[in-house]
Design a protein around this motif. Sequence first.
Motif, PDB file in Angstrom:
ATOM      1  N   ARG A 315       0.830  -1.216   0.000  1.00  0.00           N
ATOM      2  CA  ARG A 315       0.000   0.000   0.000  1.00  0.00           C
ATOM      3  C   ARG A 315       0.862   1.262   0.000  1.00  0.00           C
ATOM      4  N   GLY A 316       2.079   1.139   0.496  1.00  0.00           N
ATOM      5  CA  GLY A 316       2.946   2.302   0.611  1.00  0.00           C
ATOM      6  C   GLY A 316       3.080   2.803   2.031  1.00  0.00           C
ATOM      7  N   ASP A 317       2.342   2.181   2.955  1.00  0.00           N
ATOM      8  CA  ASP A 317       2.415   2.577   4.365  1.00  0.00           C
ATOM      9  C   ASP A 317       2.980   1.448   5.235  1.00  0.00           C
ATOM     10  N   GLY A 318       3.574   0.461   4.573  1.00  0.00           N
ATOM     11  CA  GLY A 318       4.115  -0.687   5.299  1.00  0.00           C
ATOM     12  C   GLY A 318       3.197  -1.889   5.315  1.00  0.00           C
ATOM     13  N   SER A 319       1.943  -1.686   4.933  1.00  0.00           N
ATOM     14  CA  SER A 319       0.985  -2.798   4.888  1.00  0.00           C
ATOM     15  C   SER A 319       0.761  -3.230   3.442  1.00  0.00           C
ATOM     16  N   HIS A 320      -0.003  -4.316   3.268  1.00  0.00           N
ATOM     17  CA  HIS A 320      -0.238  -4.873   1.932  1.00  0.00           C
ATOM     18  C   HIS A 320      -1.725  -5.137   1.701  1.00  0.00           C
ATOM     19  N   VAL A 321      -2.091  -5.158   0.433  1.00  0.00           N
ATOM     20  CA  VAL A 321      -3.420  -5.589   0.008  1.00  0.00           C
ATOM     21  C   VAL A 321      -3.281  -6.990  -0.561  1.00  0.00           C
ATOM     22  N   PHE A 322      -4.085  -7.917  -0.066  1.00  0.00           N
ATOM     23  CA  PHE A 322      -4.013  -9.313  -0.491  1.00  0.00           C
ATOM     24  C   PHE A 322      -5.168  -9.628  -1.435  1.00  0.00           C
ATOM     25  N   SER A 323      -4.861 -10.447  -2.437  1.00  0.00           N
ATOM     26  CA  SER A 323      -5.884 -10.797  -3.442  1.00  0.00           C
ATOM     27  C   SER A 323      -5.821 -12.287  -3.744  1.00  0.00           C
ATOM     28  N   SER A 324      -7.002 -12.827  -4.118  1.00  0.00           N
ATOM     29  CA  SER A 324      -7.091 -14.252  -4.448  1.00  0.00           C
ATOM     30  C   SER A 324      -7.048 -14.505  -5.943  1.00  0.00           C
ATOM     31  N   THR A 325      -7.366 -13.474  -6.736  1.00  0.00           N
ATOM     32  CA  THR A 325      -7.371 -13.651  -8.196  1.00  0.00           C
ATOM     33  C   THR A 325      -6.455 -12.609  -8.830  1.00  0.00           C
ATOM     34  N   LEU A 326      -6.025 -12.924 -10.041  1.00  0.00           N
ATOM     35  CA  LEU A 326      -5.156 -11.995 -10.766  1.00  0.00           C
ATOM     36  C   LEU A 326      -5.900 -10.699 -11.090  1.00  0.00           C
ATOM     37  N   GLU A 327      -7.193 -10.802 -11.359  1.00  0.00           N
ATOM     38  CA  GLU A 327      -7.987  -9.614 -11.660  1.00  0.00           C
ATOM     39  C   GLU A 327      -8.014  -8.664 -10.454  1.00  0.00           C
ATOM     40  N   GLU A 328      -8.252  -9.229  -9.274  1.00  0.00           N
ATOM     41  CA  GLU A 328      -8.247  -8.411  -8.051  1.00  0.00           C
ATOM     42  C   GLU A 328      -6.868  -7.795  -7.825  1.00  0.00           C
ATOM     43  N   HIS A 329      -5.847  -8.591  -8.061  1.00  0.00           N
ATOM     44  CA  HIS A 329      -4.485  -8.117  -7.856  1.00  0.00           C
ATOM     45  C   HIS A 329      -4.151  -6.972  -8.810  1.00  0.00           C
ATOM     46  N   ASN A 330      -4.544  -7.105 -10.050  1.00  0.00           N
ATOM     47  CA  ASN A 330      -4.250  -6.046 -11.028  1.00  0.00           C
ATOM     48  C   ASN A 330      -4.936  -4.743 -10.634  1.00  0.00           C
ATOM     49  N   ARG A 331      -6.154  -4.837 -10.092  1.00  0.00           N
ATOM     50  CA  ARG A 331      -6.839  -3.632  -9.628  1.00  0.00           C
ATOM     51  C   ARG A 331      -6.090  -3.004  -8.455  1.00  0.00           C
ATOM     52  N   ALA A 332      -5.579  -3.845  -7.568  1.00  0.00           N
ATOM     53  CA  ALA A 332      -4.831  -3.338  -6.417  1.00  0.00           C
ATOM     54  C   ALA A 332      -3.523  -2.688  -6.854  1.00  0.00           C
ATOM     55  N   VAL A 333      -2.847  -3.295  -7.834  1.00  0.00           N
ATOM     56  CA  VAL A 333      -1.605  -2.713  -8.367  1.00  0.00           C
ATOM     57  C   VAL A 333      -1.890  -1.361  -8.994  1.00  0.00           C
ATOM     58  N   ALA A 334      -2.970  -1.283  -9.802  1.00  0.00           N
ATOM     59  CA  ALA A 334      -3.334  -0.034 -10.455  1.00  0.00           C
ATOM     60  C   ALA A 334      -3.606   1.061  -9.424  1.00  0.00           C
ATOM     61  N   CYS A 335      -4.249   0.673  -8.326  1.00  0.00           N
ATOM     62  CA  CYS A 335      -4.617   1.651  -7.303  1.00  0.00           C
ATOM     63  C   CYS A 335      -3.424   2.105  -6.484  1.00  0.00           C
ATOM     64  N   TYR A 336      -2.669   1.130  -5.956  1.00  0.00           N
ATOM     65  CA  TYR A 336      -1.632   1.466  -4.968  1.00  0.00           C
ATOM     66  C   TYR A 336      -0.245   1.692  -5.570  1.00  0.00           C
ATOM     67  N   GLN A 337      -0.003   1.142  -6.750  1.00  0.00           N
ATOM     68  CA  GLN A 337       1.296   1.352  -7.378  1.00  0.00           C
ATOM     69  C   GLN A 337       1.235   2.412  -8.474  1.00  0.00           C
ATOM     70  N   LEU A 338       0.153   2.390  -9.262  1.00  0.00           N
ATOM     71  CA  LEU A 338       0.037   3.331 -10.367  1.00  0.00           C
ATOM     72  C   LEU A 338      -0.849   4.515 -10.032  1.00  0.00           C
ATOM     73  N   LYS A 339      -1.459   4.489  -8.827  1.00  0.00           N
ATOM     74  CA  LYS A 339      -2.302   5.588  -8.343  1.00  0.00           C
ATOM     75  C   LYS A 339      -3.513   5.837  -9.247  1.00  0.00           C
ATOM     76  N   ARG A 340      -4.059   4.713  -9.776  1.00  0.00           N
ATOM     77  CA  ARG A 340      -5.238   4.819 -10.628  1.00  0.00           C
ATOM     78  C   ARG A 340      -6.391   4.027  -9.992  1.00  0.00           C
TER      79      ARG A 340
END
Length: 342
Positions: A315-340
């Motif tokens: 997340r950028g604050d020392g914690s993480h977002v966990f996902s069970s599917t690649l689709e969920e993970h890609n959304r989390a990457v877009a949000c927390y890594q790409l700020k989208r």
Amino acid sequence: MKARGIALWRVILLVLLLAAIAAGSWLWFDWARFARSPLTVAGTGQSIDVARGASFKDIVRDLRNRKASQASPLYWRLLVMQMHASGRLHAGEYALRPGMSPRDLIADMAAGKVMQRNFTIVDGWTVADLRRALAAVDTLTHDTADLDDAALMKRMGAEDEHPEGRFLPETYAYVKGDPDSAILKRAYVAMSRTLDEAWKNRAPDLPLATPYEALILASIVEKETGRADERPRIAGVFVRRLQQHILLQTDPTVIYGMGAAYVGNIHKSDLTADTPYNTYTRAGLPPTPIALPGRAAIEAALHPAAGSELYFVARGDGSHVFSSTLEEHNRAVACYQLKRCK
């Protein structure tokens, strides 16, 4: 006339006797005050180093030079005699604690109660970090400075073992002049015992064949998160990926494999450059640990959290977002890594 002279001498003798008694009493009370009064110690961390073969005169001179005591050397000598400590003072480094009296100091020296120092091996250090930290401690004797990793492990009685991950992060007490190899040996033995005990009590059906594989996984968990609540979840993700033959794809292993080439940033080209530690290009665990895992990381690796999660992103604050599917993970990457975030 004669009787008057005798009487005068008696008065003089009595006066001298009373003066001697008074002086003796004053000296006694002054000595007793000295023995129980605090030394002059400016703050904590002060010490006196008694060299092997040092005379008692040397010890007192050192105390006077550092202004811990300005008392007469005779007072110190009388104190040692009164405590039956003559010839029984041990060499070593002794703490000068605030509030400490001369009697306390002599008692410590007579008992050989030398000053304990501490060296802390930090969770997540690499062996290189550990060796640099030891080399910087000027109160240790550096008898491993000229040893390469292979020679170091031979000194530990573990010839042919890779040193990474083999030393348990803890705080180890030592006394001034101890060899750094003694701390390393204790840390090595502590890790061996900790790992063996944890392996005996591991969860069932783990995709780990040996305690060493558990140590490798624990080192990855250690580098991925410093949060106690996340370690079992992180371990659970990696265990499930191993069970399902999915690449681990963890950046800390890539960074470790880059060695000195890593200068604080990791690029896409680094993720595709094949090394034995690149878990984006090679399946399974890397060949060795990548750091020194602490007890909590070892426990997490051997007792991973249950679930279906296969991915996580910071997340950028020392914690993480966990996902069970690649689709969920890609959304989390877009949000927390790409700020989208959507």
